[in-house]
Design a protein around this motif. Structure first.
Motif, PDB file in Angstrom:
ATOM      1  N   THR A 192      37.852  45.351  31.782  1.00 54.38           N
ATOM      2  CA  THR A 192      38.513  46.270  32.155  1.00 54.38           C
ATOM      3  C   THR A 192      39.541  46.280  32.859  1.00 54.38           C
ATOM      4  OG1 THR A 192      37.503  48.203  32.745  1.00 54.38           O
ATOM      5  CG2 THR A 192      38.094  48.103  30.841  1.00 54.38           C
ATOM      6  N   GLY A 193      39.162  44.852  34.314  1.00 52.29           N
ATOM      7  CA  GLY A 193      39.385  44.518  35.173  1.00 52.29           C
ATOM      8  C   GLY A 193      40.143  43.230  35.550  1.00 52.29           C
ATOM      9  N   ALA A 194      38.569  42.198  35.227  1.00 59.44           N
ATOM     10  CA  ALA A 194      39.520  41.277  35.579  1.00 59.44           C
ATOM     11  C   ALA A 194      39.704  40.230  34.554  1.00 59.44           C
ATOM     12  CB  ALA A 194      38.231  39.848  35.870  1.00 59.44           C
ATOM     13  N   LEU A 195      40.088  40.580  33.244  1.00 61.92           N
ATOM     14  CA  LEU A 195      40.328  40.253  32.262  1.00 61.92           C
ATOM     15  C   LEU A 195      41.819  41.039  32.381  1.00 61.92           C
ATOM     16  CD1 LEU A 195      41.077  38.280  30.034  1.00 61.92           C
ATOM     17  CD2 LEU A 195      39.625  40.052  28.063  1.00 61.92           C
ATOM     18  N   ALA A 196      41.848  41.829  32.472  1.00 65.09           N
ATOM     19  CA  ALA A 196      42.742  43.123  32.096  1.00 65.09           C
ATOM     20  C   ALA A 196      44.375  42.798  33.252  1.00 65.09           C
ATOM     21  CB  ALA A 196      42.845  44.389  32.847  1.00 65.09           C
ATOM     22  N   THR A 197      43.229  42.701  34.246  1.00 58.34           N
ATOM     23  CA  THR A 197      44.433  41.679  35.656  1.00 58.34           C
ATOM     24  C   THR A 197      45.202  40.459  35.120  1.00 58.34           C
ATOM     25  OG1 THR A 197      43.140  42.912  37.162  1.00 58.34           O
ATOM     26  CG2 THR A 197      44.612  41.133  37.715  1.00 58.34           C
ATOM     27  N   ALA A 198      44.540  39.585  34.529  1.00 58.55           N
ATOM     28  CA  ALA A 198      45.232  38.026  34.217  1.00 58.55           C
ATOM     29  C   ALA A 198      46.006  38.488  33.389  1.00 58.55           C
ATOM     30  CB  ALA A 198      44.110  37.338  33.546  1.00 58.55           C
ATOM     31  N   GLU A 199      45.500  39.379  32.239  1.00 57.14           N
ATOM     32  CA  GLU A 199      46.810  39.884  31.122  1.00 57.14           C
ATOM     33  C   GLU A 199      47.153  40.252  31.492  1.00 57.14           C
ATOM     34  OE1 GLU A 199      44.005  41.805  28.392  1.00 57.14           O
ATOM     35  OE2 GLU A 199      43.200  39.745  27.254  1.00 57.14           O
ATOM     36  N   ARG A 200      47.449  41.019  32.631  1.00 56.40           N
ATOM     37  CA  ARG A 200      48.640  41.329  33.294  1.00 56.40           C
ATOM     38  C   ARG A 200      50.182  40.854  33.670  1.00 56.40           C
ATOM     39  NH1 ARG A 200      47.291  44.617  36.531  1.00 56.40           N
ATOM     40  NH2 ARG A 200      45.648  45.933  35.351  1.00 56.40           N
ATOM     41  N   THR A 201      49.179  39.977  34.087  1.00 53.01           N
ATOM     42  CA  THR A 201      50.272  38.579  34.494  1.00 53.01           C
ATOM     43  C   THR A 201      50.964  37.905  33.451  1.00 53.01           C
ATOM     44  OG1 THR A 201      48.852  38.323  36.719  1.00 53.01           O
ATOM     45  CG2 THR A 201      50.209  36.229  36.061  1.00 53.01           C
ATOM     46  N   GLY A 202      49.991  37.130  32.356  1.00 55.46           N
ATOM     47  CA  GLY A 202      50.904  37.059  31.499  1.00 55.46           C
ATOM     48  C   GLY A 202      51.589  37.987  31.229  1.00 55.46           C
ATOM     49  N   ALA A 203      51.897  39.110  31.053  1.00 53.70           N
ATOM     50  CA  ALA A 203      52.487  40.280  30.097  1.00 53.70           C
ATOM     51  C   ALA A 203      54.472  39.942  31.167  1.00 53.70           C
ATOM     52  CB  ALA A 203      52.640  41.120  30.119  1.00 53.70           C
ATOM     53  N   GLN A 204      53.661  40.273  32.782  1.00 51.55           N
ATOM     54  CA  GLN A 204      54.737  39.945  33.751  1.00 51.55           C
ATOM     55  C   GLN A 204      55.385  38.271  32.895  1.00 51.55           C
ATOM     56  OE1 GLN A 204      52.176  40.893  36.819  1.00 51.55           O
ATOM     57  NE2 GLN A 204      52.559  42.982  37.073  1.00 51.55           N
TER      58      GLN A 204
END
Length: 249
Positions: A192-204
């Motif tokens: 919910t933290g570091a992985l979600a942040t990295a995945e958010r970049t991928g979505a962007q």
């Protein structure tokens, strides 16, 4: 306009890192060195950004013992499994950046206590815990904890310098065994933290590639101040921030 909210911020720091400020302990240890409690992290890289004073960080790793000078403007970092000990040289003050915000606060650190303490989870927990507060009683417990960690650390360092890495490797194995039951909690904090942040970049990136930058409509700015001042950390007096993903204890 920069928004100022309470501790429940909507967005993590860049990369979902953790943040604190440390003033290294000036308590003298058995080897006449002033500084913090030697320990390692199991899955988090830690960085010191030096903002004032002088000192050093002593490290133990499979590639040996190092004594890294610290001065204003210098940055030192250590990967998981590296034992590190902050040494006070005079007014040493650092900003600490921690990988995987939330995991270090949830127990991703093991002190270099002697082997007999590491072998007994209940005894380890009793030696590692601090009472709440920031007064003289807590300082005394924190100092005893530091001294016990230095006791084990000096034995590890002596062996490593002499070319015998087995005590150090045994400590790593014991540390891993101590935290094994916490992995499910850490995995959720990471997800919910570091992985979600990295995945958010991928979505962007996907959105930009598709010519759909509508997510930029959520742009904002945030501000945070320390939520606890002068607490007792592993390395020194610690100013802490309650930020997304952290579980400050």
């Amino acid at each position: 306009m920069v928004s100022e909210s309470g501790s429940a911020l909507a967005h993590p720091l860049p990369g979902a890192v953790g943040l604190s400020h440390l003033t290294a302990y000036d308590w003298e240890a058995a080897d006449a060195v002033c500084g913090g409690s030697p320990h390692l992290h199991l899955v988090c890289t830690e960085a010191y950004v030096v903002t004032g004073g002088r000192g050093a960080v002593q490290t133990l790793s499979p590639d040996g013992y190092r004594d890294i000078p610290l001065e204003p403007g210098s940055v030192a970092w250590f990967t998981p499994g590296t034992v590190h000990r902050m040494v006070q040289g005079g007014g040493l003050r650092v900003t600490v950046l921690m990988q995987n915000s939330g995991l270090p606060e949830a127990g991703d650190a093991v002190f270099t206590f002697p082997p007999e303490v590491l072998a007994d989870p209940e005894r380890y927990a009793a030696a590692a815990v601090l009472p709440p507060g920031t007064g003289a009683e807590v300082a005394a417990v924190a100092r005893r904890r530091r001294d016990l960690a230095v006791e084990g650390y000096l034995d590890l360092r002596k062996a490593l310098v002499a070319g015998d890495a087995e005590p150090f490797l045994a400590f790593q194995r014991a540390a891993a065994a101590l935290v094994r039951t916490r992995v499910p909690v850490w995995r959720e904090l990471w997800r919910t933290g570091a992985l979600a942040t990295a995945e958010r970049t991928g979505a962007q990136l996907d959105a930009l590639a598709a010519g759909e930058p509508s997510y930029l409509g959520d742009a904002t700015a945030r501000r945070a101040a320390p939520t606890r001042l002068e607490g007792f950390g592993m390395c020194g007096r610690r100013d802490e921030y309650t930020l997304p993903g952290t579980t400050v204890v």
